[in-house]
Design a protein around this motif. Structure first.
Motif, PDB file in Angstrom:
ATOM      1  N   THR A 177       0.804  -1.231   0.000  1.00  0.00           N
ATOM      2  CA  THR A 177       0.000   0.000   0.000  1.00  0.00           C
ATOM      3  C   THR A 177       0.831   1.273   0.000  1.00  0.00           C
ATOM      4  O   THR A 177       0.276   2.367  -0.087  1.00  0.00           O
ATOM      5  N   LEU A 178       2.148   1.149   0.103  1.00  0.00           N
ATOM      6  CA  LEU A 178       2.988   2.342   0.257  1.00  0.00           C
ATOM      7  C   LEU A 178       2.838   3.313  -0.904  1.00  0.00           C
ATOM      8  O   LEU A 178       2.717   4.530  -0.702  1.00  0.00           O
ATOM      9  N   ASN A 179       2.850   2.803  -2.143  1.00  0.00           N
ATOM     10  CA  ASN A 179       2.754   3.699  -3.301  1.00  0.00           C
ATOM     11  C   ASN A 179       1.422   4.442  -3.332  1.00  0.00           C
ATOM     12  O   ASN A 179       1.380   5.645  -3.613  1.00  0.00           O
ATOM     13  N   ALA A 180       0.344   3.734  -3.031  1.00  0.00           N
ATOM     14  CA  ALA A 180      -0.974   4.378  -3.028  1.00  0.00           C
ATOM     15  C   ALA A 180      -1.028   5.489  -1.987  1.00  0.00           C
ATOM     16  O   ALA A 180      -1.601   6.562  -2.226  1.00  0.00           O
ATOM     17  N   LEU A 181      -0.430   5.247  -0.837  1.00  0.00           N
ATOM     18  CA  LEU A 181      -0.405   6.275   0.215  1.00  0.00           C
ATOM     19  C   LEU A 181       0.399   7.488  -0.240  1.00  0.00           C
ATOM     20  O   LEU A 181      -0.001   8.636  -0.041  1.00  0.00           O
ATOM     21  N   ALA A 182       1.549   7.222  -0.869  1.00  0.00           N
ATOM     22  CA  ALA A 182       2.412   8.313  -1.302  1.00  0.00           C
ATOM     23  C   ALA A 182       1.787   9.133  -2.427  1.00  0.00           C
ATOM     24  O   ALA A 182       2.036  10.342  -2.537  1.00  0.00           O
ATOM     25  N   LEU A 183       0.980   8.487  -3.265  1.00  0.00           N
ATOM     26  CA  LEU A 183       0.402   9.151  -4.434  1.00  0.00           C
ATOM     27  C   LEU A 183      -1.000   9.702  -4.184  1.00  0.00           C
ATOM     28  O   LEU A 183      -1.593  10.304  -5.077  1.00  0.00           O
ATOM     29  N   ALA A 184      -1.519   9.494  -2.996  1.00  0.00           N
ATOM     30  CA  ALA A 184      -2.887   9.931  -2.685  1.00  0.00           C
ATOM     31  C   ALA A 184      -3.050  11.426  -2.944  1.00  0.00           C
ATOM     32  O   ALA A 184      -2.226  12.246  -2.546  1.00  0.00           O
ATOM     33  N   GLY A 185      -4.121  11.762  -3.653  1.00  0.00           N
ATOM     34  CA  GLY A 185      -4.432  13.164  -3.921  1.00  0.00           C
ATOM     35  C   GLY A 185      -3.774  13.731  -5.165  1.00  0.00           C
ATOM     36  O   GLY A 185      -4.092  14.851  -5.574  1.00  0.00           O
ATOM     37  N   ARG A 186      -2.863  12.992  -5.763  1.00  0.00           N
ATOM     38  CA  ARG A 186      -2.212  13.491  -6.967  1.00  0.00           C
ATOM     39  C   ARG A 186      -3.111  13.242  -8.182  1.00  0.00           C
ATOM     40  O   ARG A 186      -3.895  12.303  -8.196  1.00  0.00           O
ATOM     41  N   PRO A 187      -2.996  14.099  -9.209  1.00  0.00           N
ATOM     42  CA  PRO A 187      -3.852  13.914 -10.395  1.00  0.00           C
ATOM     43  C   PRO A 187      -3.549  12.609 -11.115  1.00  0.00           C
ATOM     44  O   PRO A 187      -2.403  12.155 -11.149  1.00  0.00           O
ATOM     45  N   LYS A 188      -4.581  11.993 -11.675  1.00  0.00           N
ATOM     46  CA  LYS A 188      -4.405  10.782 -12.456  1.00  0.00           C
ATOM     47  C   LYS A 188      -3.822  11.143 -13.819  1.00  0.00           C
ATOM     48  O   LYS A 188      -4.298  12.066 -14.480  1.00  0.00           O
ATOM     49  N   ARG A 189      -2.804  10.440 -14.223  1.00  0.00           N
ATOM     50  CA  ARG A 189      -2.118  10.744 -15.467  1.00  0.00           C
ATOM     51  C   ARG A 189      -2.431   9.705 -16.540  1.00  0.00           C
ATOM     52  O   ARG A 189      -2.859   8.593 -16.249  1.00  0.00           O
ATOM     53  N   THR A 190      -2.196  10.092 -17.772  1.00  0.00           N
ATOM     54  CA  THR A 190      -2.249   9.160 -18.890  1.00  0.00           C
ATOM     55  C   THR A 190      -0.879   9.186 -19.568  1.00  0.00           C
ATOM     56  O   THR A 190      -0.121  10.150 -19.425  1.00  0.00           O
ATOM     57  N   ALA A 191      -0.567   8.131 -20.282  1.00  0.00           N
ATOM     58  CA  ALA A 191       0.752   8.049 -20.913  1.00  0.00           C
ATOM     59  C   ALA A 191       0.629   7.516 -22.329  1.00  0.00           C
ATOM     60  O   ALA A 191       0.007   6.476 -22.555  1.00  0.00           O
TER      61      ALA A 191
END
Length: 393
Positions: free
Chosen positions: A13-27
């Motif tokens: 779960t570490l990555n999800a916690l660190a990325l929480a609230g950041r905009p969703k990106r496309t690539a």
């Protein structure tokens, strides 16, 4: 979000916690295996092989394929023509220097998309004995000519990460004023840290507005994947790279590595066919004639192979020893026998080979395996192990 079954990803779960609230990106993925990849020392792709590689890359689900640089040779023109007529799903892009003759070579092949490049760092300009004013004139003329020829242009500032930032902006705005629709930031010598990538992409977006931004990275410091991900997180629309990171010097950013990281660590849906990566890598290696480190990320031979006994003892619970399921890459798991094997390794190998061996014999077999491995400084083959079972079991 990624469409990969989350039950097959064991990253915690570490990555999800660190990325929480950041905009969703496309690539978006722009593959340059056929041009930048071919610049690897000693690699030559003939037209037939270029078409085969283009089909492999298209099968991976990339959005854009750079078919090549038509002024290089007649063979390159032949390859580009064949790729353009192959009915691939990806957009087919050409490549041209900021020269009218290069642009005409792209236009003559009927191509509708092209990168137009020019050096913009003072070091590159000095080496080529071209002034800033002269290169700006070339950029404006070449881009305008391409647009007039019906070509959708992405301007590609060579060595842009080492350029004076004010001149960088002037060069890219010159391309925009001449009709370029997209901008490619180019880390030619891979000198940009992930933080610098973030800084530069955001800086360009601040004055370029909604113009799509590309990131073209190399791997001299081993940061090709990290730089591409930083670019996407900063708002870039497209990342450039090659299969396996093939390219000159330390190679280009590796599109398969970038796709895996974005999908499994960042939850970004890329459209990349992860289950086809290893087959594509294997075929490209056969065509180009190179080998990989067996421990290389995503495509390495040893990714799901275990020798160490302590790890083999946990082999029955994949998530204990692997960050994601091998099924994502459509590749098998396995145990090999050698110096570092344990008793658990013997049991697994016996089951794999269909050998009925009493557990009481495993310790003696292990000792024999270690002796062979240490004496010969290599792994023990399945045939050798089968022979040991026959003699000692």
């Amino acid at each position: 979000m990624s469409t990969i079954d989350p039950d097959l990803v064991w990253t915690g779960t570490l990555n999800a916690l660190a990325l929480a609230g950041r905009p969703k990106r496309t690539a978006g993925f722009y593959d340059t295996t056929l041009r930048d990849g071919e610049q690897a020392v000693g690699v030559v792709f003939d037209p037939e092989r270029k078409l085969e590689i283009a089909k492999l890359v298209d099968g991976l689900g990339v959005g854009r394929i750079e078919a090549g640089f038509p002024r290089v040779s007649d063979e390159d023109k032949e390859a580009i023509r064949a790729i353009s007529q192959a009915g691939l799903k990806a957009e087919i892009w050409g490549f041209a220097r900021a020269m009218i003759e290069d642009v005409d070579a792209v236009a003559d092949l009927g191509m509708k998309f092209a990168v137009v490049e020019a050096p913009i760092s003072d070091a590159k300009l000095a080496a080529l004995e071209v002034s800033r004013d002269k290169v700006l004139q070339r950029i404006g003329n070449a881009v305008a000519h391409a647009v007039k020829s019906g070509i959708h242009v992405a301007f590609f500032g060579v060595d842009s990460t080492r350029a004076d930032l004010d001149f960088f902006e002037t060069a890219y705005k010159t391309a925009l004023d001449a009709g370029a629709k997209e901008l490619a930031i180019v880390d030619t010598l891979a000198i940009a840290s992930p933080e610098a990538v973030d800084f530069l992409v955001r800086r360009v977006k601040s004055w370029a507005g909604d113009v799509p931004i590309h990131w073209h990275g190399h791997n001299d410091f081993g940061l090709g994947t990290a730089g591409a991900i930083a670019a996407i997180n900063a708002g870039a629309s497209w990342v450039h790279g090659t299969v396996d990171g093939i390219g000159e010097r330390a190679g280009n950013a590796s599109l398969p590595e970038i796709a895996m990281a974005l999908e499994l660590l960042y939850g970004v849906e890329t459209g990349f066919r992860l289950d086809r990566i290893r087959a594509a890598s294997e075929r490209l290696r056969a065509i180009a004639g190179y080998a990989l480190e067996p421990w290389k990320a995503v495509v390495g031979q040893n990714l799901f192979i275990r020798e160490t006994g302590a790890v083999a003892a946990q082999f029955h619970i994949p998530q204990a020893i692997e960050p994601y399921s091998s099924t994502i890459l459509d590749t098998p798991r396995g145990i090999v026998l050698g110096k570092k094997s344990g008793v658990a390794s013997i049991g697994i190998k016996c089951r794999d080979l269909g050998l009925d061996v009493p557990e009481a014999s495993h310790a003696a077999l292990l000792a024999a395996v270690k002796k062979i491995a240490i004496t010969n400084r290599r792994l023990v083959t399945d045939a050798e192990f089968t022979d040991l079972v026959r003699r000692l079991g």
